[in-house]
Design an enzyme around this catalytic site. Sequence first.
Site, PDB file in Angstrom:
ATOM      1  N   TYR A 101       0.829  -1.221   0.000  1.00  0.00           N
ATOM      2  CA  TYR A 101       0.000   0.000   0.000  1.00  0.00           C
ATOM      3  C   TYR A 101       0.858   1.265   0.000  1.00  0.00           C
ATOM      4  O   TYR A 101       0.605   2.201  -0.765  1.00  0.00           O
ATOM      5  CB  TYR A 101      -0.900  -0.061   1.232  1.00  0.00           C
ATOM      6  CG  TYR A 101      -1.884   1.058   1.417  1.00  0.00           C
ATOM      7  CD1 TYR A 101      -3.005   1.184   0.599  1.00  0.00           C
ATOM      8  CD2 TYR A 101      -1.725   1.988   2.450  1.00  0.00           C
ATOM      9  CE1 TYR A 101      -3.926   2.196   0.813  1.00  0.00           C
ATOM     10  CE2 TYR A 101      -2.642   2.992   2.664  1.00  0.00           C
ATOM     11  CZ  TYR A 101      -3.743   3.097   1.841  1.00  0.00           C
ATOM     12  OH  TYR A 101      -4.662   4.102   2.051  1.00  0.00           O
ATOM     13  N   LYS A 149       0.915   4.123  -2.773  1.00  0.00           N
ATOM     14  CA  LYS A 149       0.535   5.498  -2.421  1.00  0.00           C
ATOM     15  C   LYS A 149       1.688   6.472  -2.617  1.00  0.00           C
ATOM     16  O   LYS A 149       1.464   7.666  -2.847  1.00  0.00           O
ATOM     17  CB  LYS A 149       0.008   5.550  -0.980  1.00  0.00           C
ATOM     18  CG  LYS A 149      -1.373   4.880  -0.791  1.00  0.00           C
ATOM     19  CD  LYS A 149      -2.444   5.440  -1.717  1.00  0.00           C
ATOM     20  CE  LYS A 149      -3.862   5.156  -1.251  1.00  0.00           C
ATOM     21  NZ  LYS A 149      -4.873   5.541  -2.263  1.00  0.00           N
TER      22      LYS A 149
HETATM   23  N1  LIG Z   1      -9.778   5.917   5.583  1.00  0.00           N
HETATM   24  C1  LIG Z   1      -8.527   6.306   5.739  1.00  0.00           C
HETATM   25  O1  LIG Z   1      -8.045   6.493   6.881  1.00  0.00           O
HETATM   26  C2  LIG Z   1      -7.647   6.545   4.553  1.00  0.00           C
HETATM   27  C3  LIG Z   1      -8.054   6.284   3.267  1.00  0.00           C
HETATM   28  N2  LIG Z   1      -7.205   6.549   2.212  1.00  0.00           N
HETATM   29  C4  LIG Z   1      -7.609   6.274   0.848  1.00  0.00           C
HETATM   30  O2  LIG Z   1      -8.855   6.854   0.575  1.00  0.00           O
HETATM   31  C5  LIG Z   1      -9.514   6.115  -0.459  1.00  0.00           C
HETATM   32  C6  LIG Z   1     -10.930   5.801  -0.057  1.00  0.00           C
HETATM   33  O3  LIG Z   1     -10.934   4.923   1.077  1.00  0.00           O
HETATM   34  P1  LIG Z   1     -12.083   4.941   2.182  1.00  0.00           P
HETATM   35  O4  LIG Z   1     -13.157   5.867   1.797  1.00  0.00           O
HETATM   36  O5  LIG Z   1     -11.417   5.089   3.487  1.00  0.00           O
HETATM   37  O6  LIG Z   1     -12.569   3.435   2.069  1.00  0.00           O
HETATM   38  P2  LIG Z   1     -14.060   2.805   1.949  1.00  0.00           P
HETATM   39  O7  LIG Z   1     -13.880   1.345   2.067  1.00  0.00           O
HETATM   40  O8  LIG Z   1     -14.979   3.497   2.876  1.00  0.00           O
HETATM   41  O9  LIG Z   1     -14.490   3.208   0.477  1.00  0.00           O
HETATM   42  C7  LIG Z   1     -13.752   2.764  -0.636  1.00  0.00           C
HETATM   43  C8  LIG Z   1     -14.699   2.412  -1.762  1.00  0.00           C
HETATM   44  O10 LIG Z   1     -13.887   1.994  -2.867  1.00  0.00           O
HETATM   45  C9  LIG Z   1     -14.490   0.845  -3.444  1.00  0.00           C
HETATM   46  N3  LIG Z   1     -13.480   0.038  -4.106  1.00  0.00           N
HETATM   47  C10 LIG Z   1     -12.506  -0.711  -3.551  1.00  0.00           C
HETATM   48  N4  LIG Z   1     -11.818  -1.342  -4.496  1.00  0.00           N
HETATM   49  C11 LIG Z   1     -12.369  -0.996  -5.682  1.00  0.00           C
HETATM   50  C12 LIG Z   1     -12.106  -1.333  -7.023  1.00  0.00           C
HETATM   51  N5  LIG Z   1     -11.147  -2.204  -7.339  1.00  0.00           N
HETATM   52  N6  LIG Z   1     -12.859  -0.777  -7.986  1.00  0.00           N
HETATM   53  C13 LIG Z   1     -13.851   0.090  -7.686  1.00  0.00           C
HETATM   54  N7  LIG Z   1     -14.162   0.426  -6.421  1.00  0.00           N
HETATM   55  C14 LIG Z   1     -13.420  -0.106  -5.438  1.00  0.00           C
HETATM   56  C15 LIG Z   1     -15.122   0.103  -2.287  1.00  0.00           C
HETATM   57  O11 LIG Z   1     -16.155  -0.788  -2.721  1.00  0.00           O
HETATM   58  C16 LIG Z   1     -15.636   1.243  -1.429  1.00  0.00           C
HETATM   59  O12 LIG Z   1     -16.970   1.569  -1.721  1.00  0.00           O
HETATM   60  C17 LIG Z   1      -8.644   4.885  -0.724  1.00  0.00           C
HETATM   61  O13 LIG Z   1      -7.814   5.118  -1.844  1.00  0.00           O
HETATM   62  C18 LIG Z   1      -7.795   4.792   0.524  1.00  0.00           C
HETATM   63  O14 LIG Z   1      -6.580   4.135   0.308  1.00  0.00           O
HETATM   64  C19 LIG Z   1      -5.968   7.079   2.399  1.00  0.00           C
HETATM   65  C20 LIG Z   1      -5.532   7.341   3.659  1.00  0.00           C
HETATM   66  C21 LIG Z   1      -6.314   7.088   4.830  1.00  0.00           C
HETATM   67  C1  LIG Z   2      -5.597   4.471  11.786  1.00  0.00           C
HETATM   68  C2  LIG Z   2      -4.353   3.929  11.122  1.00  0.00           C
HETATM   69  C3  LIG Z   2      -3.105   4.526  11.732  1.00  0.00           C
HETATM   70  C4  LIG Z   2      -4.374   4.132   9.627  1.00  0.00           C
HETATM   71  C5  LIG Z   2      -4.354   5.370   9.031  1.00  0.00           C
HETATM   72  C6  LIG Z   2      -4.348   5.495   7.651  1.00  0.00           C
HETATM   73  C7  LIG Z   2      -4.396   4.376   6.858  1.00  0.00           C
HETATM   74  C8  LIG Z   2      -4.405   4.482   5.368  1.00  0.00           C
HETATM   75  O1  LIG Z   2      -3.718   5.313   4.810  1.00  0.00           O
HETATM   76  O2  LIG Z   2      -5.081   3.693   4.746  1.00  0.00           O
HETATM   77  C9  LIG Z   2      -4.449   3.127   7.423  1.00  0.00           C
HETATM   78  O3  LIG Z   2      -4.526   2.029   6.626  1.00  0.00           O
HETATM   79  C10 LIG Z   2      -4.425   2.992   8.820  1.00  0.00           C
HETATM   80  O4  LIG Z   2      -4.458   1.768   9.365  1.00  0.00           O
END
Ligand SMILES: NC(=O)C1=CN([C@@H]2O[C@H](COP(=O)(O)OP(=O)(O)OC[C@H]3O[C@@H](n4cnc5c(N)ncnc54)[C@H](O)[C@@H]3O)[C@@H](O)[C@H]2O)C=CC1
Ligand SMILES: CC(C)c1ccc(C(=O)O)c(O)c1O
Length: 276
Positions: free
Chosen positions: A164, A168
């Site tokens: 990851y 990223k």
């Molecule tokens: N939640 C966090 O703390 C962080 C999230 N991110 C990034 O933010 C972005 C969004 O994540 P979240 O909203 O937290 O997750 P989430 O799980 O709430 O939403 C992600 C959405 O992407 C969809 N998805 C996953 N793989 C897919 C694919 N192959 N094709 C189409 N759709 C797909 C899922 O079905 C889901 O609806 C991701 O790129 C994640 O890596 C980055 C840093 C921190």
């Molecule tokens: C809550 C933890 C430290 C955290 C924060 C952010 C990400 C991400 O960038 O997806 C994580 O996977 C985490 O585990």
Amino acid sequence: MKKLEGKVALVTGSGRGIGRSVALKLAGDGARVVVNDLDAGPAEEVVAEIRAAGGEAVACVGSVTAVDFAERFVKTAVDNFGGIDIIVNNAGYTWDNVIQKMSDEQWYAIIDCHLTAPFRILRAAQPVISALAKQEAAEGRVVNRKVVNISSIAAGGNAGQANYSSAKAGILGMTKSLSKEWGRYNVNVNAVAFGHIDTRMTQALAGDASKTVSIEGREIKVGIQPAAIAASNQLCPLGRPGTPDEAAGSVYLFCIPESNFVSGQVLVCGGGFGNV
Ligand SMILES: NC(=O)C1=CN([C@@H]2O[C@H](COP(=O)(O)OP(=O)(O)OC[C@H]3O[C@@H](n4cnc5c(N)ncnc54)[C@H](O)[C@@H]3O)[C@@H](O)[C@H]2O)C=CC1
Ligand SMILES: CC(C)c1ccc(C(=O)O)c(O)c1O
């Protein structure tokens, strides 16, 4: 006048979490949105929510990792709304393990989703964007377009996330390269690196429970132990995770005309914690 009136925005992974908030935020400011998600139900719900609020949206369901996805996504935007103005590469999930336990499948699944898929989407969008920019130049008009790639503070390194964090970090390199290639088309290419945002991916687990989500037929562990969340909150100057709406706010900043002279940059949205 809404700032994004008539703009066409493509948002991957917008059925849930941050992507959903981004789609609603852009639509609320006048953009017509192509909503993508792996899961049809959540994608259709977001489309319905946008339409119920008086906006325009269409779903393009499927995995961003499918070989034909990028062309289908771009075609959906062009066929339904006549062009492309904003692309947000957001879809993703984590599949963590220490390196000695990380399989090739696990490595490539995450690289494919977070790095190869955005590359293919942007490559497929190039002919549309260059043609529109050429036409606008002939008419003496300058129209700024926007790419926002979603990264993470994990790009700076995180134990258990070699796949990851590599993806990223990679997308930050792609962001900077493309900002140099696409300046000629008046496209601003930027990235937002999130810290801990409270979503399904990072949900708090109750006790020692573990949760999984189904991603392309694989059951992937998600969620964070309460002790890890407490530690993350302690490190964060704002003392808490961000909300999906707050996360969407930072993406929005790169989509509006006020950021028309900002390109190749990374905005960290982590409550004061994290750098990349
Ligand atoms: N939640 C966090 O703390 C962080 C999230 N991110 C990034 O933010 C972005 C969004 O994540 P979240 O909203 O937290 O997750 P989430 O799980 O709430 O939403 C992600 C959405 O992407 C969809 N998805 C996953 N793989 C897919 C694919 N192959 N094709 C189409 N759709 C797909 C899922 O079905 C889901 O609806 C991701 O790129 C994640 O890596 C980055 C840093 C921190
Ligand atoms: C809550 C933890 C430290 C955290 C924060 C952010 C990400 C991400 O960038 O997806 C994580 O996977 C985490 O585990």
